[in-house]
Design a protein around this motif. Structure first.
Motif, PDB file in Angstrom:
ATOM      1  N   LYS A 124       0.819  -1.207   0.000  1.00  0.00           N
ATOM      2  CA  LYS A 124       0.000   0.000   0.000  1.00  0.00           C
ATOM      3  C   LYS A 124       0.859   1.266   0.000  1.00  0.00           C
ATOM      4  N   SER A 125       0.550   2.179  -0.900  1.00  0.00           N
ATOM      5  CA  SER A 125       1.160   3.508  -0.994  1.00  0.00           C
ATOM      6  C   SER A 125       2.574   3.513  -1.605  1.00  0.00           C
ATOM      7  N   LEU A 126       3.082   2.355  -2.029  1.00  0.00           N
ATOM      8  CA  LEU A 126       4.350   2.336  -2.764  1.00  0.00           C
ATOM      9  C   LEU A 126       4.048   2.247  -4.263  1.00  0.00           C
ATOM     10  N   GLY A 127       5.108   2.258  -5.072  1.00  0.00           N
ATOM     11  CA  GLY A 127       4.938   2.253  -6.516  1.00  0.00           C
ATOM     12  C   GLY A 127       4.185   1.028  -7.006  1.00  0.00           C
ATOM     13  N   GLY A 128       3.367   1.223  -8.045  1.00  0.00           N
ATOM     14  CA  GLY A 128       2.544   0.152  -8.585  1.00  0.00           C
ATOM     15  C   GLY A 128       3.270  -0.673  -9.634  1.00  0.00           C
ATOM     16  N   VAL A 129       2.622  -1.769 -10.028  1.00  0.00           N
ATOM     17  CA  VAL A 129       3.157  -2.692 -11.021  1.00  0.00           C
ATOM     18  C   VAL A 129       2.126  -2.826 -12.134  1.00  0.00           C
ATOM     19  N   ARG A 149      -2.204  -4.969  -2.726  1.00  0.00           N
ATOM     20  CA  ARG A 149      -2.322  -4.406  -1.378  1.00  0.00           C
ATOM     21  C   ARG A 149      -2.569  -5.486  -0.321  1.00  0.00           C
ATOM     22  N   ARG A 150      -1.775  -6.545  -0.413  1.00  0.00           N
ATOM     23  CA  ARG A 150      -1.767  -7.552   0.648  1.00  0.00           C
ATOM     24  C   ARG A 150      -0.698  -7.222   1.692  1.00  0.00           C
ATOM     25  N   TRP A 151       0.189  -6.292   1.356  1.00  0.00           N
ATOM     26  CA  TRP A 151       1.225  -5.827   2.292  1.00  0.00           C
ATOM     27  C   TRP A 151       0.984  -4.349   2.596  1.00  0.00           C
ATOM     28  N   MET A 152       1.447  -3.914   3.758  1.00  0.00           N
ATOM     29  CA  MET A 152       1.249  -2.517   4.180  1.00  0.00           C
ATOM     30  C   MET A 152       2.343  -2.153   5.171  1.00  0.00           C
ATOM     31  N   LEU A 153       2.723  -0.902   5.173  1.00  0.00           N
ATOM     32  CA  LEU A 153       3.678  -0.398   6.158  1.00  0.00           C
ATOM     33  C   LEU A 153       2.917   0.262   7.304  1.00  0.00           C
ATOM     34  N   ILE A 154       3.376  -0.026   8.522  1.00  0.00           N
ATOM     35  CA  ILE A 154       2.733   0.552   9.709  1.00  0.00           C
ATOM     36  C   ILE A 154       3.771   1.274  10.557  1.00  0.00           C
ATOM     37  N   ASP A 155       3.283   2.188  11.414  1.00  0.00           N
ATOM     38  CA  ASP A 155       4.165   2.927  12.316  1.00  0.00           C
ATOM     39  C   ASP A 155       4.255   2.215  13.672  1.00  0.00           C
ATOM     40  N   ALA A 156       4.854   2.876  14.639  1.00  0.00           N
ATOM     41  CA  ALA A 156       5.060   2.266  15.959  1.00  0.00           C
ATOM     42  C   ALA A 156       3.744   1.974  16.676  1.00  0.00           C
ATOM     43  N   ASP A 157       2.664   2.683  16.282  1.00  0.00           N
ATOM     44  CA  ASP A 157       1.359   2.473  16.912  1.00  0.00           C
ATOM     45  C   ASP A 157       0.452   1.545  16.106  1.00  0.00           C
ATOM     46  N   ASN A 158       1.041   0.857  15.123  1.00  0.00           N
ATOM     47  CA  ASN A 158       0.295  -0.085  14.264  1.00  0.00           C
ATOM     48  C   ASN A 158      -0.687   0.598  13.320  1.00  0.00           C
ATOM     49  N   ASN A 159      -0.520   1.903  13.099  1.00  0.00           N
ATOM     50  CA  ASN A 159      -1.347   2.627  12.128  1.00  0.00           C
ATOM     51  C   ASN A 159      -0.684   2.585  10.753  1.00  0.00           C
ATOM     52  N   PHE A 160      -1.511   2.513   9.711  1.00  0.00           N
ATOM     53  CA  PHE A 160      -0.960   2.417   8.357  1.00  0.00           C
ATOM     54  C   PHE A 160      -0.236   3.704   7.951  1.00  0.00           C
ATOM     55  N   LEU A 161       0.807   3.519   7.156  1.00  0.00           N
ATOM     56  CA  LEU A 161       1.570   4.650   6.611  1.00  0.00           C
ATOM     57  C   LEU A 161       1.118   4.901   5.170  1.00  0.00           C
ATOM     58  N   GLU A 209     -22.459  -8.231  -1.268  1.00  0.00           N
ATOM     59  CA  GLU A 209     -22.516  -9.603  -0.744  1.00  0.00           C
ATOM     60  C   GLU A 209     -21.467  -9.810   0.354  1.00  0.00           C
ATOM     61  N   ASN A 210     -21.338  -8.854   1.275  1.00  0.00           N
ATOM     62  CA  ASN A 210     -20.323  -8.966   2.333  1.00  0.00           C
ATOM     63  C   ASN A 210     -18.916  -9.127   1.771  1.00  0.00           C
ATOM     64  N   GLU A 211     -18.619  -8.396   0.690  1.00  0.00           N
ATOM     65  CA  GLU A 211     -17.302  -8.514   0.061  1.00  0.00           C
ATOM     66  C   GLU A 211     -16.189  -8.119   1.031  1.00  0.00           C
ATOM     67  N   ILE A 212     -15.015  -8.715   0.803  1.00  0.00           N
ATOM     68  CA  ILE A 212     -13.841  -8.372   1.607  1.00  0.00           C
ATOM     69  C   ILE A 212     -12.804  -7.689   0.717  1.00  0.00           C
ATOM     70  N   VAL A 213     -11.843  -7.041   1.365  1.00  0.00           N
ATOM     71  CA  VAL A 213     -10.837  -6.259   0.643  1.00  0.00           C
ATOM     72  C   VAL A 213      -9.513  -6.389   1.393  1.00  0.00           C
ATOM     73  N   GLY A 214      -8.413  -6.182   0.679  1.00  0.00           N
ATOM     74  CA  GLY A 214      -7.103  -6.183   1.316  1.00  0.00           C
ATOM     75  C   GLY A 214      -6.854  -4.851   2.010  1.00  0.00           C
ATOM     76  N   PHE A 215      -5.650  -4.302   1.827  1.00  0.00           N
ATOM     77  CA  PHE A 215      -5.308  -3.031   2.460  1.00  0.00           C
ATOM     78  C   PHE A 215      -5.577  -1.825   1.554  1.00  0.00           C
ATOM     79  N   ALA A 216      -6.342  -2.022   0.464  1.00  0.00           N
ATOM     80  CA  ALA A 216      -6.771  -0.875  -0.336  1.00  0.00           C
ATOM     81  C   ALA A 216      -7.597   0.053   0.549  1.00  0.00           C
ATOM     82  N   ASP A 217      -7.784   1.303   0.127  1.00  0.00           N
ATOM     83  CA  ASP A 217      -8.507   2.245   0.990  1.00  0.00           C
ATOM     84  C   ASP A 217      -9.878   1.714   1.384  1.00  0.00           C
ATOM     85  N   GLY A 218     -10.573   1.047   0.451  1.00  0.00           N
ATOM     86  CA  GLY A 218     -11.891   0.570   0.856  1.00  0.00           C
ATOM     87  C   GLY A 218     -12.540  -0.456  -0.056  1.00  0.00           C
ATOM     88  N   TYR A 219     -12.029  -0.567  -1.292  1.00  0.00           N
ATOM     89  CA  TYR A 219     -12.708  -1.394  -2.285  1.00  0.00           C
ATOM     90  C   TYR A 219     -11.693  -2.241  -3.055  1.00  0.00           C
TER      91      TYR A 219
END
Length: 270
Positions: A15-20, A36-48, A142-152
């Protein structure tokens, strides 16, 4: 039925790094494989995110057979390989917007690389298959799920929409400012605003809501430098409920492979 053509397929593994950009991609339950199956987090576990840390744009991801290769666009560090499926760290509860979900830290060594690359504390986490983050129930079907994308799971933009925007700008901007998964050609500018549902191959897509745009669109993805555009110009003609809109968020049904040149067939208009 209106038929258009897929001209770009993009994933953003971290998430938030260069795309492919891909010739073909597998559609799975959360969206494109590795998106967006990977994400960077800070010391408080919040996404960067680039919203606060524009230097994240300087880290580029490439897909290798055995994993993700991350490199610094200015060559400041040796590239890093993150093997697929490998996590050594503990399970964590991580925060992304209003959602909390389970993620696994990849490893201390990998996190140390990102901490050095970004010059701030950063840990790389992975969303395992048993971690379920739901799409906003107000827009899910239909109760869809998502990775670490913003919402969809998917973001769609018509090439003509970007061409229209660039015709109003002194300096054109590339599509990577908007981080779409799917780009299509053959339609009028902003035709996607009128889509209700469509198919690509055997996979059905439904438009959930327009995508509200943020400051990331003003960050040059090659240099991490910020400007006023294109938000300033978009704000003159693309505002709904005080938000700048560009592109459409999607949910989907089905799985399989999409490839460049596939036909996008609109089944229902709004």
């Amino acid at each position: 039925m209106a038929v258009f053509t897929i001209s770009e397929i993009n994933i953003y593994p971290i998430k938030s790094l260069g795309g492919v950009s891909l010739q073909r991609a597998q559609v799975e339950e959360r969206g494109f494989r590795h998106d967006r199956r990977w994400m960077l987090i800070d010391a408080d576990n919040n996404f960067l995110t680039q919203r606060q840390h524009a230097q994240m744009a300087l880290l580029q991801v490439a897909l290798q057979e055995q994993g993700l290769e991350i490199s610094h666009k200015q060559g400041l560090l040796e590239p890093l390989l993150v093997p697929f499926g490998q996590t050594e760290g503990p399970a964590l509860q991580v925060q992304i917007w209003d959602d909390t979900c389970t993620a696994l830290e990849v490893s201390a060594a990998v996190s140390a690389w990102f901490t050095e690359a970004l010059q701030m504390p950063a840990r790389l986490v992975y969303m395992p298959s048993d971690s379920e983050r739901k799409v906003d129930p107000n827009y899910a079907q239909e109760n869809e799920i998502v990775g670490f994308a913003d919402g969809y799971p998917f973001l769609l933009i018509g090439q003509a929409s970007l061409n229209d925007l660039n015709s109003r700008l002194q300096e054109p901007v590339p599509m990577n400012r908007f981080r779409p998964n799917l780009v299509f050609t053959g339609a009028a500018p902003f035709a996607e605003d009128e889509f209700d549902s469509f198919k690509i191959g055997q996979i059905s897509f439904r438009v959930s809501k327009p995508c509200a745009r943020c400051i990331v669109t003003t960050i040059d993805q090659a240099s991490a430098e910020k400007g006023a555009e294109p938000l300033k110009t978009l704000a003159t003609y693309r505002v709904i409920n005080k938000k700048v809109m560009f592109g459409q968020n999607l949910v989907h049904e089905g799985a399989g492979e999409l490839q460049l040149g596939d036909e996008l067939v609109v089944e229902k208009w709004k």
